[in-house]
Design a protein around this motif. Structure first.
Motif, PDB file in Angstrom:
ATOM      1  N   UNK A 277     -34.325   0.188  -4.679  1.00 22.01           N
ATOM      2  CA  UNK A 277     -33.346   0.200  -3.600  1.00 22.01           C
ATOM      3  C   UNK A 277     -33.185  -1.151  -2.923  1.00 22.01           C
ATOM      4  N   UNK A 278     -33.940  -2.161  -3.342  1.00 23.38           N
ATOM      5  CA  UNK A 278     -33.846  -3.467  -2.702  1.00 23.38           C
ATOM      6  C   UNK A 278     -32.651  -4.249  -3.224  1.00 23.38           C
ATOM      7  N   UNK A 279     -31.999  -5.064  -2.389  1.00 20.37           N
ATOM      8  CA  UNK A 279     -30.959  -5.979  -2.879  1.00 20.37           C
ATOM      9  C   UNK A 279     -31.556  -6.958  -3.885  1.00 20.37           C
ATOM     10  N   UNK A 280     -30.731  -7.550  -4.755  1.00 19.78           N
ATOM     11  CA  UNK A 280     -31.269  -8.435  -5.800  1.00 19.78           C
ATOM     12  C   UNK A 280     -32.116  -9.581  -5.263  1.00 19.78           C
ATOM     13  N   UNK A 281     -31.652 -10.229  -4.179  1.00 18.78           N
ATOM     14  CA  UNK A 281     -32.424 -11.357  -3.637  1.00 18.78           C
ATOM     15  C   UNK A 281     -33.775 -10.893  -3.115  1.00 18.78           C
ATOM     16  N   UNK A 282     -33.791  -9.780  -2.378  1.00 19.45           N
ATOM     17  CA  UNK A 282     -35.051  -9.256  -1.847  1.00 19.45           C
ATOM     18  C   UNK A 282     -35.976  -8.809  -2.972  1.00 19.45           C
ATOM     19  N   UNK A 283     -35.405  -8.193  -4.012  1.00 17.49           N
ATOM     20  CA  UNK A 283     -36.228  -7.757  -5.141  1.00 17.49           C
ATOM     21  C   UNK A 283     -36.866  -8.949  -5.842  1.00 17.49           C
ATOM     22  N   UNK A 284     -36.090 -10.031  -5.970  1.00 13.23           N
ATOM     23  CA  UNK A 284     -36.647 -11.229  -6.608  1.00 13.23           C
ATOM     24  C   UNK A 284     -37.771 -11.816  -5.757  1.00 13.23           C
ATOM     25  N   UNK A 285     -37.562 -11.881  -4.445  1.00 10.54           N
ATOM     26  CA  UNK A 285     -38.613 -12.387  -3.561  1.00 10.54           C
ATOM     27  C   UNK A 285     -39.871 -11.537  -3.701  1.00 10.54           C
ATOM     28  N   UNK A 298     -45.683 -16.879   3.434  1.00  8.76           N
ATOM     29  CA  UNK A 298     -44.925 -17.115   4.660  1.00  8.76           C
ATOM     30  C   UNK A 298     -43.485 -17.397   4.250  1.00  8.76           C
ATOM     31  N   UNK A 299     -42.569 -17.578   5.205  1.00  7.85           N
ATOM     32  CA  UNK A 299     -41.169 -17.787   4.821  1.00  7.85           C
ATOM     33  C   UNK A 299     -40.959 -18.976   3.888  1.00  7.85           C
ATOM     34  N   UNK A 300     -41.701 -20.062   4.079  1.00  7.83           N
ATOM     35  CA  UNK A 300     -41.520 -21.221   3.206  1.00  7.83           C
ATOM     36  C   UNK A 300     -41.965 -20.920   1.782  1.00  7.83           C
ATOM     37  N   UNK A 301     -43.097 -20.251   1.635  1.00  5.42           N
ATOM     38  CA  UNK A 301     -43.573 -19.902   0.292  1.00  5.42           C
ATOM     39  C   UNK A 301     -42.590 -18.980  -0.403  1.00  5.42           C
ATOM     40  N   UNK A 302     -42.142 -17.945   0.286  1.00  2.00           N
ATOM     41  CA  UNK A 302     -41.195 -17.003  -0.313  1.00  2.00           C
ATOM     42  C   UNK A 302     -39.869 -17.675  -0.620  1.00  2.00           C
ATOM     43  N   UNK A 303     -39.406 -18.554   0.280  1.00  2.00           N
ATOM     44  CA  UNK A 303     -38.147 -19.260   0.057  1.00  2.00           C
ATOM     45  C   UNK A 303     -38.220 -20.132  -1.184  1.00  2.00           C
ATOM     46  N   UNK A 304     -39.320 -20.865  -1.342  1.00  2.00           N
ATOM     47  CA  UNK A 304     -39.455 -21.737  -2.502  1.00  2.00           C
ATOM     48  C   UNK A 304     -39.578 -20.937  -3.794  1.00  2.00           C
ATOM     49  N   UNK A 305     -40.308 -19.844  -3.773  1.00  2.00           N
ATOM     50  CA  UNK A 305     -40.472 -19.039  -4.986  1.00  2.00           C
ATOM     51  C   UNK A 305     -39.146 -18.475  -5.471  1.00  2.00           C
ATOM     52  N   UNK A 306     -38.352 -17.955  -4.544  1.00  2.00           N
ATOM     53  CA  UNK A 306     -37.114 -17.271  -4.933  1.00  2.00           C
ATOM     54  C   UNK A 306     -35.901 -18.186  -4.932  1.00  2.00           C
ATOM     55  N   UNK A 346     -46.593  -5.882  -9.002  1.00  2.00           N
ATOM     56  CA  UNK A 346     -45.536  -6.880  -8.835  1.00  2.00           C
ATOM     57  C   UNK A 346     -45.514  -7.854 -10.006  1.00  2.00           C
ATOM     58  N   UNK A 347     -46.690  -8.179 -10.520  1.00  2.00           N
ATOM     59  CA  UNK A 347     -46.738  -9.063 -11.685  1.00  2.00           C
ATOM     60  C   UNK A 347     -46.077  -8.404 -12.894  1.00  2.00           C
ATOM     61  N   UNK A 348     -46.226  -7.101 -12.999  1.00  2.00           N
ATOM     62  CA  UNK A 348     -45.580  -6.398 -14.109  1.00  2.00           C
ATOM     63  C   UNK A 348     -44.061  -6.486 -13.994  1.00  2.00           C
ATOM     64  N   UNK A 349     -43.534  -6.321 -12.767  1.00  2.00           N
ATOM     65  CA  UNK A 349     -42.093  -6.485 -12.570  1.00  2.00           C
ATOM     66  C   UNK A 349     -41.647  -7.897 -12.948  1.00  2.00           C
ATOM     67  N   UNK A 350     -42.425  -8.887 -12.505  1.00  2.00           N
ATOM     68  CA  UNK A 350     -42.044 -10.280 -12.762  1.00  2.00           C
ATOM     69  C   UNK A 350     -42.019 -10.582 -14.258  1.00  2.00           C
ATOM     70  N   UNK A 351     -43.048 -10.176 -14.963  1.00  2.00           N
ATOM     71  CA  UNK A 351     -43.110 -10.468 -16.397  1.00  2.00           C
ATOM     72  C   UNK A 351     -42.038  -9.724 -17.170  1.00  2.00           C
ATOM     73  N   UNK A 354     -38.347 -11.651 -15.463  1.00  2.00           N
ATOM     74  CA  UNK A 354     -38.171 -13.102 -15.388  1.00  2.00           C
ATOM     75  C   UNK A 354     -38.728 -13.755 -16.641  1.00  2.00           C
ATOM     76  N   UNK A 355     -37.965 -14.711 -17.158  1.00  2.00           N
ATOM     77  CA  UNK A 355     -38.424 -15.448 -18.327  1.00  2.00           C
ATOM     78  C   UNK A 355     -39.565 -16.391 -17.936  1.00  2.00           C
TER      79      UNK A 355
END
Length: 721
Positions: A277-285, A298-306, A346-351, A354-355
């Protein structure tokens, strides 16, 4: 690597509180802050503390602390139970409550040496950097002996992590949180957790959904609790899902879970519901948060990751906390912890989504952002108008610190995550260049805010990381510089023989790299180490080799220092003639280099040797010449120190009146009242330091609060003088 994909406009500065997500004001207490249920377990654990141990039953006095074990799967509330127990019994332990994590969120075991050092720091027991694991654990056991202290060891993998920490202190309490038994530790009191009782589970669910929906359909609520296995982590996700949908009933969520009974545990199915149910950007974060170092974000870490804005990341993190996906970090309004039970999911979702190249890019963005924040954190300590401050003013607002206090607070609160980021980057091995830049920035920031002496344990570990990268990549200059830094810290903490081995290895690496500075510095440090060990002949030999290197490059000031060091060795050995020649050579080298203050210091050392050699009149004339050169240099403190030295010489020559005049002059220079005769003015140590008495150049800088030269401070080229 740049952050071109990230828009910083409208973001927050690193030390500010991010704007709250709509509908949930910042500052409200987290919904799961109050402990629920587990009354039976708490009573049993409290009773186990007082229960008679096996040693007492066998007729022996208790020799070890009581060890309690809370076993349960991640997400069962095992850590919360441990914290509640410690809260209830804290008054019985005036020595305080200590906490340590023995396992990283990704399952990596924390080295016992690091755990012992963290606990010793919490106890206020200083330990030299680079201390061996056995010595650290022995120091911890000694520090705990005679104290009544409670320790929480979270995430213990096995008894080998706990056993070395146990002191012979029956007054202490060790509370281990683990997934299974701790075989090998006698008299362990286990407490195995299942689910919450129904009343507590419904109350936990109602904190998110409100009591109305549970009261309207109690059977559906009880059925949802049963589907969740009454596990706190699953109930938090269920409550968060319902809180985000005010019009949905408890039965709606129960029906969704009933339709997927064979798709894994309840926690997995609930996370699937929330994630879908999360928006794409939130799901990616969310899925990339499994890369957050030490599970802290924190916001900076999450911002840089996504690759999103800081403000968008801040709102998403706050929303995740409301949904039970994150836990607010203690004392930090914009820092969160990813629950250990969610990291593998969460790692399972990422792998899956995400390539590998995208994952590596996300990690690179996070490291690059961290490097820029650390650079800003250090720049704020520079004087106003300096080049670093001008560069700081040109950074986006989200990367700037307003003052030194805010930067220091940010650095201290993020230190565990920053150190974990450096360790992880080196362990991964595919972003070594960024890893080296991160370590360099972290070394500079720690040194600028805390000084190299206070930050020495962290610096030692960071230099070891540089050494790992250098050896893996065959970077001989970086290897030499890292070895020199580690050896300097070893020598500074009394491990001179260990330092000697590292200096020799550094010399080989420097010669292989063709780095003349590192070669000369290694030779000089070898001489200093031999001098510390009392081997004057070898010390003079290595100082002489280093002197040859300096003279070949025309570095007269460094050559003058080395002449002084050789003269110091000769003075200690009683060869005053050779020492006098050495100091005269040093004076000539300082004159060629144009260093008037250095010439004055060398002259006063020459006068000292002349006095030792039985030439008091020559010593007096040389002292006066040194005072004249100090006046020419305009160094008032040095003038005062030399005046005191001259007065001491006059006292020994039997002229107390002239000595008193010189002491009065020194007192006026330092803005003090004249000292009585026979009580010399105490000049600053730095003003009277003998060039021949210094151990190594790097250790001199260490004592003045500077960082020894290192590869990580010079971008990997070589150590810089």
């Amino acid at each position: 690597m740049t952050d071109q994909a990230v828009d910083f406009d409208g973001g927050t500065t690193p030390g500010e509180t991010a704007p709250p997500a709509p509908g949930n004001p910042r500052g409200s207490e987290p919904a799961n802050s109050q402990f629920l249920g587990r009354h039976t377990e708490l009573k049993e654990l409290a009773a186990d503390i007082e229960r008679t141990g096996l040693d007492t039953l066998a007729g022996r006095g208790p020799a070890r602390p009581r060890v309690l074990l809370i076993a349960g799967r991640p997400g069962s509330g095992r850590t919360a139970l441990a914290e509640e127990l410690l809260r209830q019994v804290a008054e019985r332990y005036p020595g305080g409550v200590l906490r340590a994590r023995l396992t990283e969120p990704d399952g990596t075991r924390v080295p016992t040496a690091r755990t012992a050092r963290e606990l010793l720091d919490a106890l206020g027991v200083p330990t030299p950097p680079g201390t061996a694991e056995d010595d650290l654990t022995a120091a911890l056991r000694t520090a705990l002996t005679g104290r009544r202290t409670a320790l929480l060891l979270d995430g213990a993998a096995d008894a080998a992590q706990v056993e070395p920490l146990l002191p012979d202190a029956p007054g202490c309490l060790f509370l281990a949180v683990t997934a299974g038994p701790l075989t090998g530790i006698p008299d362990v009191r286990p407490c195995t957790l299942g689910g919450l009782d129904t009343k507590a589970a419904l109350e936990l669910l109602g904190r998110h959904t409100g009591s109305v929906r549970i009261t309207c359909d109690p059977r559906a609520a009880e059925g949802l609790v049963e589907l969740c296995g009454a596990q706190p982590a699953a109930l938090l996700l269920a409550g968060g899902w319902l809180a985000a949908r005010p019009k949905a009933s408890v039965a709606d969520l129960a029906k969704r879970l009933h339709t997927r009974p064979d798709e894994g545990p309840a926690l997995d199915r609930l996370l699937d519901q929330v994630y879908a149910d999360l928006p794409p950007t939130a799901a990616r974060i969310l899925r990339l948060l499994c890369l957050a170092p030490a599970g802290l974000t924190d916001p900076h870490t999450a911002s840089a990751l996504a690759g999103c804005t800081v403000s968008a990341a801040a709102e998403s993190l706050h929303d995740f906390a409301g949904r039970g996906l994150l836990r607010p970090a203690a004392g930090e309004p914009v820092q969160y912890r990813v629950p250990d039970c969610l990291v593998p999911l969460l790692r399972r979702y990422m792998e899956r989504q995400d390539r590998p190249a995208e994952i590596q890019l996300a990690r690179a963005r996070m490291l690059e952002r961290t490097v820029r924040l650390l650079g800003s954190c250090r720049a704020v300590t520079e004087p106003a108008g300096s080049p670093a401050r001008r560069r700081l003013a040109g950074l986006p607002r989200a990367l700037r610190f307003e003052d030194r206090r805010g930067a220091c607070r940010w650095l201290d609160s993020r230190r565990p995550a920053l150190l974990a980021a450096a360790r992880t980057a080196v362990a991964e091995g595919d972003l070594d260049t960024l890893a080296r830049r991160l370590i360099a920035a972290l070394v500079r920031a720690l040194t600028a805010h805390h000084g190299s002496r206070a930050a020495a344990p962290e610096l030692y570990g960071l230099h070891e990381l540089v050494l790992d990268v250098a050896e893996r990549r065959d970077l001989h200059r970086e290897r030499a510089a890292a070895l020199l830094n580690l050896a300097d810290l070893d020598a500074h903490n009394g491990r001179t023989r260990d330092a000697l081995v590292r200096y020799r290895t550094a010399l080989d690496a420097a010669r292989t790299a063709g780095d003349p500075y590192a070669t000369g510095r290694a030779m000089e440090s070898l001489g200093a180490a031999h001098q510390e060990l009392g081997d004057g002949a070898r010390a003079a030999d290595w100082f002489g080799r280093a002197l040859t290197e300096r003279l070949a490059r025309g570095e007269h000031a460094d050559a003058a220092r080395l002449y002084g060091r050789i003269a110091g060795v000769q003075t200690y050995a009683g060869r005053y003639g050779e020492a006098l020649r050495g100091w005269r050579s040093a004076i000539a080298a300082y004159r060629r280099a144009g260093e008037v203050a250095g010439q004055a210091r060398a002259l006063i050392e020459l006068a000292r040797v002349q006095e030792y050699a039985g030439r008091p009149e020559e010593s007096l004339r040389t002292c006066q010449e040194a005072v004249d050169w100090a006046k020419a240099a305009g160094d008032v403190r040095l003038q005062a120190a030399l005046q005191v030295r001259l007065a001491d010489t006059l006292d020994r020559l039997g002229d107390p009146a002239a000595a008193r005049l010189h002491r009065e002059a020194a007192g006026r220079m330092l803005g003090r009242e004249p000292e009585p005769a026979g009580e010399p003015v105490k000049a600053p140590v730095a003003a009277v330091m003998s060039c021949g008495d210094a151990v190594t150049e790097g250790r001199d800088k260490e004592s003045e609060g500077e960082t020894p030269p290192s590869a990580c401070e010079t971008g990997g080229s070589s150590a810089k003088d």
